[in-house]
Write an enzyme that holds these catalytic residues in place. Sequence first.
Site, PDB file in Angstrom:
ATOM      1  N   SER A 141       0.633   2.047  14.202  1.00 44.89           N
ATOM      2  CA  SER A 141       1.292   2.277  13.103  1.00 44.89           C
ATOM      3  C   SER A 141       2.648   1.651  13.260  1.00 44.89           C
ATOM      4  CB  SER A 141       1.762   3.705  12.841  1.00 44.89           C
ATOM      5  OG  SER A 141       2.335   3.817  11.626  1.00 44.89           O
ATOM      6  N   ASP A 312      -6.857   3.953   4.806  1.00 43.50           N
ATOM      7  CA  ASP A 312      -5.591   3.919   5.225  1.00 43.50           C
ATOM      8  C   ASP A 312      -4.671   3.747   4.167  1.00 43.50           C
ATOM      9  OD1 ASP A 312      -3.215   3.660   6.797  1.00 43.50           O
ATOM     10  OD2 ASP A 312      -4.141   2.979   8.189  1.00 43.50           O
ATOM     11  N   HIS A 341      -5.137   6.350   8.316  1.00 43.33           N
ATOM     12  CA  HIS A 341      -4.408   5.922   9.297  1.00 43.33           C
ATOM     13  C   HIS A 341      -4.017   6.716  10.630  1.00 43.33           C
ATOM     14  CE1 HIS A 341      -0.666   3.446   9.828  1.00 43.33           C
ATOM     15  NE2 HIS A 341       0.120   4.467  10.218  1.00 43.33           N
TER      16      HIS A 341
END
Length: 366
Positions: A141, A312, A341
């Site tokens: 991320s 995601d 995610h």
Amino acid sequence: MNISQIISYWGYPDEEYDIVTEDGYILGLYRIPYWRTDNNKNLAQRVVVYLQHGLLTSASSWISNLPNNSLGFILADAGYDVWMGNSRGNTWSRKHLYLETSSKEFWAFSFDEMAKYDLPASIDFTVKQTRQEEIFYVGHSQGTTIGFITFSTISKIAERIKIFFALAPVFSTKYLKSPLIRMTYKWKSIVMAFSGNKDFLPKTSFKKFIGSKLCPLQIFDKICLNILFMMFGYDPKNLNMSRLDVYFSHNPAGTSVQNMLHWSQLLNSTHLKAYDWGSPDLNLVHYNQTTSPLYNMTNMNVATAIWNGKSDLLADPEDVNILHSEITNHIYYKTISYYNHIDSLFGLDVYDQVYHEIIDIIQDNL
């Protein structure tokens, strides 16, 4: 338990360091130097793998599952020297040489500063401590975002990275669907009024109680799950429900309001750019130009491997495709149809889908 206690609980050796950035922030850096039953403590020849967490999390995200499903432990068991960084403002990096955490000045940062100061300081310390010329970097991320910025703007750090493993990478946000970021954009004034322009969703005793005591209860578990899925994407069959209390007891780990506002500024953008200070005059002071500058991905030549999911909400597949087209040295690209995610951290099948492939690529490049 804190990070060192988690590592020790599972029988692994651990080392903890406080490193100081160029602008005075003190960051927690954690190391698993070898695996549980390894009696050979000669670290000179061990391959170093550095792990960088994502938005609103911490280094604990790499060791929150059982050892056979946590990347930090899996890499240690495979014989690697594992280092786990923390970005300023999270649970384990809330100290400064002279600024108090109660001051607005302490919280005047976004991922710009994480890329400019935090990551270079952490990697530089790791390289010097291990005496390795090159290391492998894994980001998740926001950990990929600051990697992209650092490696495209600071060549001396980029030269130290053998391969960049990008899990659920975030760079372009044109198609981002996460309600958390969109609400921050829509209700900016409310967020600033509520948080006082300082920290955003820090770890507190109350939130820890919710995570460790309430979420495991059957009456609350669906509520907790829906909060997770609203933020990151829907994939209930791939989440270890027995670890839900662990995930919530450590997360969210906090960041600055300015960092969240920075992300909200990028909505609908196909390019990553520096924080907009709100006026041409202020931007001129910070950047010597009236608008916030764009980050140029084509300046990064680090070999890069990508894993992303079609479910995601933060790293939308369309955005990842835009990113992929700008990477000049991509060596692997995998899209997993049902991943959200956080599946690349907590997914039940993450070893088969992601982690063993990371190890295979490392071994092929030694």
